[in-house]
Design a protein around this motif. Structure first.
Motif, PDB file in Angstrom:
ATOM      1  N   UNK A 254      -6.802 -14.564 107.593  1.00  0.00           N
ATOM      2  CA  UNK A 254      -6.076 -14.788 106.345  1.00  0.00           C
ATOM      3  C   UNK A 254      -6.965 -14.519 105.127  1.00  0.00           C
ATOM      4  N   UNK A 255      -7.723 -13.416 105.212  1.00  0.00           N
ATOM      5  CA  UNK A 255      -8.642 -13.032 104.132  1.00  0.00           C
ATOM      6  C   UNK A 255      -8.335 -11.595 103.721  1.00  0.00           C
ATOM      7  N   UNK A 256      -7.476 -11.404 102.708  1.00  0.00           N
ATOM      8  CA  UNK A 256      -7.145 -10.040 102.276  1.00  0.00           C
ATOM      9  C   UNK A 256      -8.359  -9.263 101.767  1.00  0.00           C
ATOM     10  N   UNK A 257      -9.344  -9.964 101.220  1.00  0.00           N
ATOM     11  CA  UNK A 257     -10.541  -9.275 100.733  1.00  0.00           C
ATOM     12  C   UNK A 257     -11.315  -8.638 101.890  1.00  0.00           C
ATOM     13  N   UNK A 258     -11.400  -9.335 103.017  1.00  0.00           N
ATOM     14  CA  UNK A 258     -12.089  -8.790 104.190  1.00  0.00           C
ATOM     15  C   UNK A 258     -11.319  -7.595 104.748  1.00  0.00           C
ATOM     16  N   UNK A 259      -9.990  -7.688 104.758  1.00  0.00           N
ATOM     17  CA  UNK A 259      -9.160  -6.578 105.246  1.00  0.00           C
ATOM     18  C   UNK A 259      -9.343  -5.330 104.395  1.00  0.00           C
ATOM     19  N   UNK A 260      -9.354  -5.500 103.080  1.00  0.00           N
ATOM     20  CA  UNK A 260      -9.573  -4.361 102.187  1.00  0.00           C
ATOM     21  C   UNK A 260     -10.962  -3.757 102.386  1.00  0.00           C
ATOM     22  N   UNK A 261     -11.923  -4.616 102.669  1.00  0.00           N
ATOM     23  CA  UNK A 261     -13.291  -4.135 102.871  1.00  0.00           C
ATOM     24  C   UNK A 261     -13.386  -3.298 104.146  1.00  0.00           C
ATOM     25  N   UNK A 262     -12.612  -3.647 105.166  1.00  0.00           N
ATOM     26  CA  UNK A 262     -12.577  -2.854 106.404  1.00  0.00           C
ATOM     27  C   UNK A 262     -12.174  -1.414 106.089  1.00  0.00           C
ATOM     28  N   UNK A 263     -11.112  -1.256 105.302  1.00  0.00           N
ATOM     29  CA  UNK A 263     -10.630   0.081 104.936  1.00  0.00           C
ATOM     30  C   UNK A 263     -11.641   0.790 104.047  1.00  0.00           C
ATOM     31  N   UNK A 264     -12.227   0.052 103.113  1.00  0.00           N
ATOM     32  CA  UNK A 264     -13.230   0.640 102.226  1.00  0.00           C
ATOM     33  C   UNK A 264     -14.426   1.176 102.983  1.00  0.00           C
ATOM     34  N   UNK A 265     -14.917   0.412 103.949  1.00  0.00           N
ATOM     35  CA  UNK A 265     -16.048   0.861 104.767  1.00  0.00           C
ATOM     36  C   UNK A 265     -15.703   2.133 105.540  1.00  0.00           C
ATOM     37  N   UNK A 266     -14.494   2.178 106.104  1.00  0.00           N
ATOM     38  CA  UNK A 266     -14.082   3.353 106.883  1.00  0.00           C
ATOM     39  C   UNK A 266     -14.017   4.595 106.003  1.00  0.00           C
ATOM     40  N   UNK A 267     -13.411   4.464 104.835  1.00  0.00           N
ATOM     41  CA  UNK A 267     -13.307   5.593 103.901  1.00  0.00           C
ATOM     42  C   UNK A 267     -14.695   6.067 103.481  1.00  0.00           C
TER      43      UNK A 267
ATOM     44  N   UNK B 267     -13.063  -2.484  96.332  1.00  0.00           N
ATOM     45  CA  UNK B 267     -12.553  -1.571  95.308  1.00  0.00           C
ATOM     46  C   UNK B 267     -13.577  -0.519  94.891  1.00  0.00           C
ATOM     47  N   UNK B 268     -14.841  -0.750  95.187  1.00  0.00           N
ATOM     48  CA  UNK B 268     -15.883   0.208  94.779  1.00  0.00           C
ATOM     49  C   UNK B 268     -15.777   1.536  95.525  1.00  0.00           C
ATOM     50  N   UNK B 269     -14.979   1.586  96.604  1.00  0.00           N
ATOM     51  CA  UNK B 269     -14.831   2.817  97.384  1.00  0.00           C
ATOM     52  C   UNK B 269     -13.570   3.601  97.024  1.00  0.00           C
ATOM     53  N   UNK B 270     -12.839   3.183  96.016  1.00  0.00           N
ATOM     54  CA  UNK B 270     -11.526   3.761  95.731  1.00  0.00           C
ATOM     55  C   UNK B 270     -11.600   5.254  95.410  1.00  0.00           C
ATOM     56  N   UNK B 271     -12.668   5.708  94.741  1.00  0.00           N
ATOM     57  CA  UNK B 271     -12.750   7.123  94.357  1.00  0.00           C
ATOM     58  C   UNK B 271     -12.971   8.042  95.563  1.00  0.00           C
ATOM     59  N   UNK B 272     -13.404   7.493  96.709  1.00  0.00           N
ATOM     60  CA  UNK B 272     -13.576   8.305  97.911  1.00  0.00           C
ATOM     61  C   UNK B 272     -12.237   8.781  98.488  1.00  0.00           C
ATOM     62  N   UNK B 273     -11.120   8.221  97.999  1.00  0.00           N
ATOM     63  CA  UNK B 273      -9.813   8.663  98.456  1.00  0.00           C
ATOM     64  C   UNK B 273      -9.581  10.149  98.154  1.00  0.00           C
ATOM     65  N   UNK B 274     -10.246  10.647  97.123  1.00  0.00           N
ATOM     66  CA  UNK B 274     -10.157  12.080  96.802  1.00  0.00           C
ATOM     67  C   UNK B 274     -10.672  12.905  97.972  1.00  0.00           C
ATOM     68  N   UNK B 275     -11.784  12.473  98.557  1.00  0.00           N
ATOM     69  CA  UNK B 275     -12.368  13.189  99.687  1.00  0.00           C
ATOM     70  C   UNK B 275     -11.514  13.030 100.942  1.00  0.00           C
ATOM     71  N   UNK B 276     -10.848  11.898 101.064  1.00  0.00           N
ATOM     72  CA  UNK B 276      -9.939  11.724 102.196  1.00  0.00           C
ATOM     73  C   UNK B 276      -8.821  12.768 102.141  1.00  0.00           C
ATOM     74  N   UNK B 277      -8.294  12.979 100.959  1.00  0.00           N
ATOM     75  CA  UNK B 277      -7.237  13.984 100.785  1.00  0.00           C
ATOM     76  C   UNK B 277      -7.748  15.375 101.123  1.00  0.00           C
ATOM     77  N   UNK B 278      -8.947  15.716 100.624  1.00  0.00           N
ATOM     78  CA  UNK B 278      -9.525  17.032 100.894  1.00  0.00           C
ATOM     79  C   UNK B 278      -9.807  17.214 102.383  1.00  0.00           C
ATOM     80  N   UNK B 279     -10.311  16.177 103.015  1.00  0.00           N
ATOM     81  CA  UNK B 279     -10.615  16.261 104.442  1.00  0.00           C
ATOM     82  C   UNK B 279      -9.371  16.449 105.292  1.00  0.00           C
TER      83      UNK B 279
END
Length: 387
Positions: free
Chosen positions: A107-120, A170-182
């Protein structure tokens, strides 16, 4: 003359690339280092331990999901093999599912978001390094580090300790650009993975074991020895991470070159000598400098001195890892890391219970040495078989 000119251009590009990676990682490490060291002076030792316990959970969760590991993406991007978009798709899908599972369990949304951020983050870095886009790598890394600093302090002063993990995610949000390119790099084709499944699966297992090595201590220590000890160890490990910046920079540089068959022997040798010098300097200076700034963390000094010794075998192991992965031989690094994780866990349970943070620091040295010993002898056998 044409060949000499080409060799000169290759050398200039190579050193320019190393310089870009190096400058970005050094400045980035300084920024995040200042952030974490400053946060440690604001909050209590136990709170510092709790933050790193949650980071450990996110770290283990994301590494389980990352089918397309950073090293796999780097190698296949460097070799220009069209499997990157497929690996991106699978990894992002599994990361999202795992983030939901983590949310339902803790029940920790911050930890869940961090999982996605680390992967990206991992996928993006692998993509940039494999493409040898070292200039873009610098921009993306420095932007992320600055966001950690700005959002980290901003969220802490607005929301308290609970806001720090949201800032990290949230510090990884700009990497979404590279996800799109990849994802647009080539058509998604699951059948393209079949012929390379051995390397991909072995490398995934290698990343999985490595992820456990980097995070399992946090998850074990908190319930076994308490958040206060974990807080002290987390600060000591922060110094270790800073000391490993240069070897990690060189590893990122050598992996793409080893994958392309370009020798980097001199760079590796100088880096190993630097690691020895760093170890000696840390042992001498840490008793004088650390108590000036971290009076609450009373057990950190000796732990930092011991951990600095681990830099030497850890640096050598990175270069064997670069060589093996460049040859698409991930089985040996997997076994070596498994040995390291086993020694670390046993060390935490046995030496940690007996000697506290000192015993845990010793287990890190023993674990790194065990990994290096295995890789050294495996490499010797490989060299003999190639003669």
């Amino acid at each position: 003359m044409v060949d000499d000119s080409k060799n000169l251009k290759d050398k200039i590009f190579a050193y320019k690339g190393l310089g870009m990676i190096g400058s970005a990682d050094i400045i980035g490490a300084a920024i995040t280092g200042i952030f974490w060291l400053s946060i440690a002076s604001f909050i209590e030792v136990e709170e510092y331990g709790q933050i790193h316990y949650l980071i450990g959970i996110a770290g283990i969760a994301y590494i389980i999901t990352l089918f397309g590991t950073q090293q796999t993406i780097t190698v296949y991007s460097a070799k220009k093999i069209n499997v990157v978009s497929t690996l991106f798709f699978i990894s992002l899908l599994t990361a999202s599912v795992t983030a939901l599972v983590v949310f339902f369990i803790y029940n920790k949304p911050d930890v869940s978001l961090l999982v996605i951020g680390y992967a990206i983050n991992d996928l993006s870095i692998g993509y940039l390094l494999g493409k040898k886009l070292f200039g873009n790598y610098s921009k993306y890394i420095l932007t992320q580090r600055m966001l950690v600093f700005i959002l980290g302090f901003g969220f802490y002063f607005i929301f308290g300790v609970e806001g720090i993990l949201y800032a990290l995610a949230l510090s990884y949000v700009h990497f979404l650009i590279l996800m799109y390119k990849g994802l647009k790099d080539s058509p998604i084709n699951f059948s393209s993975l079949k012929t390379r499944s051995g390397f991909i699966i072995n490398n995934y297992a290698l990343s999985l074991v490595g992820g456990f090595r980097g995070n399992i201590d946090k998850v074990i220590i908190a319930p076994l020895l308490g958040f206060i000890l974990l807080g002290n160890l987390a600060l000591a490990l922060q110094f270790y991470v800073i000391l490993m910046v240069i070897p990690q920079i060189v590893f990122k540089y050598t992996l793409s070159h080893d994958a392309s068959g370009i020798p980097t022997t001199k760079v590796k040798l100088w880096t190993f000598m630097f690691a020895i010098g760093t170890c000696i300097t840390t042992i001498v200076l840490s008793p004088h400098l650390i108590p000036l700034f971290f009076q609450k963390f009373i057990d950190v000094v000796v732990a930092v001195q011991i951990l600095s010794i681990a830099i030497i075998p850890a640096t050598a192991s990175l270069f064997y890892l670069s060589k093996f992965l460049g040859l698409e031989k991930s089985k040996s690094p997997l076994i070596g890391l498994s040995i390291q994780v086993t020694i670390t866990v046993l060390g935490i349970v046995i030496l940690g219970s007996m000697y506290g943070i000192i015993g845990i620091a010793i287990s890190y040295v023993l674990a790194s040495s065990g990994n290096l010993t295995y890789l050294f002898f495996t490499n010797r056998l490989l060299e003999i078989s190639q003669k």
